[in-house]
Design an enzyme around this catalytic site. Structure first.
Site, mmCIF file in Angstrom:
data_model
loop_
_atom_site.group_PDB
_atom_site.id
_atom_site.type_symbol
_atom_site.label_atom_id
_atom_site.label_comp_id
_atom_site.label_asym_id
_atom_site.label_seq_id
_atom_site.Cartn_x
_atom_site.Cartn_y
_atom_site.Cartn_z
ATOM 1 N N ILE A 44 -2.366 -17.642 -1.930
ATOM 2 C CA ILE A 44 -2.026 -17.829 -0.597
ATOM 3 C C ILE A 44 -2.017 -16.809 0.538
ATOM 4 O O ILE A 44 -1.883 -16.953 1.509
ATOM 5 C CB ILE A 44 -0.544 -18.202 -0.782
ATOM 6 C CG1 ILE A 44 0.306 -17.222 -1.455
ATOM 7 C CG2 ILE A 44 -0.218 -19.592 -1.544
ATOM 8 C CD1 ILE A 44 1.742 -17.241 -1.433
ATOM 9 N N GLY A 45 -2.648 -15.676 -0.180
ATOM 10 C CA GLY A 45 -2.876 -14.607 0.786
ATOM 11 C C GLY A 45 -3.692 -13.461 0.298
ATOM 12 O O GLY A 45 -3.868 -13.445 -1.019
ATOM 13 N N GLY A 48 -5.159 -9.418 0.956
ATOM 14 C CA GLY A 48 -4.992 -7.927 2.034
ATOM 15 C C GLY A 48 -6.025 -6.991 1.281
ATOM 16 O O GLY A 48 -6.969 -7.325 0.319
ATOM 17 N N GLY A 49 -5.974 -5.946 2.082
ATOM 18 C CA GLY A 49 -6.645 -4.834 1.529
ATOM 19 C C GLY A 49 -6.466 -4.366 0.181
ATOM 20 O O GLY A 49 -7.456 -3.701 -0.525
ATOM 21 N N MET A 50 -5.232 -4.576 -0.182
ATOM 22 C CA MET A 50 -4.790 -3.974 -1.508
ATOM 23 C C MET A 50 -4.606 -4.943 -2.589
ATOM 24 O O MET A 50 -4.560 -4.428 -3.959
ATOM 25 C CB MET A 50 -3.294 -3.202 -1.294
ATOM 26 C CG MET A 50 -3.468 -1.873 -0.529
ATOM 27 S SD MET A 50 -1.977 -1.091 -0.547
ATOM 28 C CE MET A 50 -0.804 -2.428 0.313
ATOM 29 N N VAL A 79 -2.414 -12.358 -2.966
ATOM 30 C CA VAL A 79 -0.986 -12.844 -3.381
ATOM 31 C C VAL A 79 -1.017 -14.357 -3.786
ATOM 32 O O VAL A 79 -1.837 -15.189 -3.046
ATOM 33 C CB VAL A 79 -0.249 -12.932 -2.133
ATOM 34 C CG1 VAL A 79 1.179 -13.517 -2.019
ATOM 35 C CG2 VAL A 79 0.003 -11.396 -1.405
ATOM 36 N N LYS A 92 2.318 -10.892 -6.374
ATOM 37 C CA LYS A 92 1.023 -10.047 -5.863
ATOM 38 C C LYS A 92 0.618 -9.255 -6.577
ATOM 39 O O LYS A 92 1.083 -8.131 -7.450
ATOM 40 C CB LYS A 92 1.670 -8.802 -4.703
ATOM 41 C CG LYS A 92 0.546 -8.162 -4.195
ATOM 42 C CD LYS A 92 1.308 -7.102 -2.908
ATOM 43 C CE LYS A 92 1.003 -8.048 -1.518
ATOM 44 N NZ LYS A 92 1.481 -7.293 -0.404
ATOM 45 N N ASP A 115 4.148 2.256 6.109
ATOM 46 C CA ASP A 115 3.168 1.132 6.365
ATOM 47 C C ASP A 115 3.685 0.110 7.422
ATOM 48 O O ASP A 115 3.016 -1.164 6.940
ATOM 49 C CB ASP A 115 2.384 0.817 5.458
ATOM 50 C CG ASP A 115 0.966 0.137 5.559
ATOM 51 O OD1 ASP A 115 0.413 0.420 6.654
ATOM 52 O OD2 ASP A 115 0.399 -0.649 4.843
#
Length: 563
Positions: free
Chosen positions: A18-19, A21-23, A26, A41, A141
């Site tokens: 569902i998601g 990111g750079g790290m 998710v 995550k 962050d």
């Protein structure tokens, strides 16, 4: 087995993506033990190769899980498969509250948002930071990609603790920004690789507010290093100069939040919120008032000049740096011309004064020479040559070097008689105060010590720590034994005498008891025959609501024993 069908720790089933990111990625997940939907995550495998990072990440995620606040996405659990299975290559994961909503970065993508929404979103971020900072957790962050706006309009801040694990594993600005994803929201101290505190989060929140009002960040460049350079050295344009529809009353709030020096920003999230709420209904400052504020926050000072020079040496080797601000204002050029004109007029007046002096001076008369900033030895010698006697008086001075003359009495240019006495006021240097020992003292004693040293108490930040008695100083903004100017404001972090209690409903009685004992709280199991028993016994309610509670507080854990 595919990622989507994996079950982590025998409890969490991983579902659809569902998601991303750079790290991490998710996934929608299912907690098989409690029967609730969660978000899982899973860290990028490349990022998780460092064993030390995995340990830091797990500890930081567990620390974040102790926070319970409506404006913070709850962290339920964190795990590392390699801890239980040495042959496992699976990266660490965290289990979070599943939120339905829109990322703030997607809301901003279409341009500036209405002022009411910008203030509401920023206030929600600050509300979360106010809670986390009091709990001793700095986010590090804050950016629109880490803020979710739910379908009901509530603000939720994500990824507490992760940025610290990342930054502790990164040695350079470039490496850190590659991991976290962007330097656009970095504070100057983060850009320079210096230690950060809660005020770094306030700077990043100021950048988010700027972007909400204008549709763009205050600093942009072709590389993370170029942006970091601007965070350290550039003056941001007020939001109204980028978007004329932005309210002028918010310009001072944004500029204060973006101050290069952390001590010139708001001391904490509560003060930032108060200023934001006040400005939202206040009047816009005049151009003169805004100019004075900009000069105060971004004008040169010896300390800022040294820091900027050091930062420029660190960052100027990157050829991709690009400026986004204009050169010096034309007003500066005219000010320089005016200054030269004044200097020229002063020289002409001095020459005219000399020419008008009477040609004959009685041999017994002497004119006191200008001895300001001259060494006391030379000043005494010059006065002796004029057959004048001297008297020395020592004073402190912030402008005159130690051992040099501050002023004379009579003053330079006055006529005296041969043999008269001229008093030389000689500088003993800058008056300083020594920072006393503060750590480990009670807040009352620390106040007395600061007063006795000629220093002022600034902001007192409460921090939860189960091992330290209430009102005990944990740290201070100035180092012990440092020499500082009299009247320097010293901020303190003191123990609150409290710990953060999380909601233990749904936990096993044994796990809940262990958790309370680790927090320094007293667990008291209480049987309840009104509901059917479970095996193992499971907590159904607590006698104390989740949140901050005094250390040593008793907490009843109610569990079912009925049939």
């Amino acid at each position: 087995m595919s990622t989507e069908s994996r079950v982590l720790a025998g409890r969490y089933r991983v579902g659809e993506l569902i998601g991303r990111g750079g790290m991490a990625k998710v996934y929608r997940g299912q907690d098989l033990t409690l029967g609730r939907e969660v978000a899982i995550k899973i860290l990028d495998p490349e990022l998780a190769k460092d064993t030390a990072f995995r340990t830091r990440f797990r500890l930081e995620a567990q620390a974040a899980s102790r926070m319970s606040h409506p404006s913070i996405v709850r962290v339920y659990d964190a795990g590392d498969p390699s801890n239980t299975d040495s042959s496992s290559d699976d990266p660490p994961y965290i289990v979070m509250e599943l939120i339905s909503g829109t990322l703030l970065k997607d809301i901003i993508a279409s341009g500036p948002v209405p002022v009411e929404d910008a203030v509401r979103y920023t206030d929600g971020i600050l509300e979360a930071l106010d809670y986390s900072h009091r709990a001793g957790v700095v986010h590090r962050d804050i950016k629109p990609g880490n803020v979710m706006v739910t379908d009901k309009g509530q603000v939720k801040v994500m990824d507490f603790g992760i940025a610290r694990a990342v930054s502790d594993s990164s040695s350079t600005v470039a490496e850190t920004t590659q991991i976290i994803g962007t330097a656009a929201y970095f504070s100057p101290e983060q850009a320079k690789g210096e230690p950060v505190d809660a005020r770094a989060d306030l700077y990043s929140t100021g950048v988010v507010l700027y972007e909400l009002l204008t549709g763009r960040q205050p600093f942009r460049g072709e590389s993370p290093v170029a942006v970091a350079y601007q965070h350290v050295s550039e003056t941001p344009l007020p939001p109204t100069e980028v978007n004329e529809d932005a309210p002028g009353a918010l310009d001072p709030v944004v500029l204060r939040a973006l101050a290069k020096d952390p001590y010139q920003r708001y001391p904490d999230a509560a003060h930032f919120r108060a200023a934001l709420d006040s400005a939202a209904s206040g009047h816009a400052p005049s151009r003169k008032e805004l100019g004075a504020l900009t000069s105060e926050l971004y004008g040169p000072s010896p300390r800022q000049a040294q820091e900027t020079a050091r930062s420029l040496r660190q960052l100027s080797t990157d050829t991709t740096m690009a400026r986004t601000q204009s050169g010096p204002p034309v007003a500066w050029i005219w000010a320089g011309v005016a200054l030269l004109a004044v200097l020229l007029a002063s020289v002409l007046f001095w020459v005219w004064t000399i020419s008008m002096r009477p040609p004959e001076v009685p041999t017994t008369s002497r004119v006191v020479p200008n001895l300001v900033n001259v060494s006391s030895e030379r000043a005494q010698s010059d006065l002796s040559d004029l057959d004048l006697t001297t008297k020395l008086v020592v004073e402190t001075s912030t402008d005159i070097t130690e051992g040099n003359v501050i002023r004379t009495d009579p003053e330079a240019g006055e006529t005296v008689s041969e043999g008269d006495t001229v008093t030389l006021y000689v500088s003993s240097g800058v008056e300083t105060s020594t920072v006393p020992q503060l750590e480990g003292m009670s807040l009352t004693d620390a106040k007395k010590a600061l007063t006795a040293a000629g220093l002022e108490l600034g902001t007192v930040i409460q921090r939860n720590d189960k091992s330290i008695a209430a009102d005990t100083v944990i740290s201070a903004s100035e180092q012990e034994a440092d020499e500082v100017a009299p009247g320097t404001v010293v901020n303190l972090v003191v123990a609150s005498g409290k710990v953060t209690l999380t909601d233990l409903a749904g936990w096993t009685l044994a796990a809940a008891t262990t958790n309370l004992e680790s927090l320094g709280l007293t667990a008291t199991p209480v049987e309840s025959a009104d509901c059917p028993a479970t095996d193992p016994p499971t907590v159904v309610s607590m006698s104390v609501a989740p949140g901050d509670v005094p250390i040593g507080s008793p907490v009843e854990l109610r569990y079912c024993t009925g049939e």
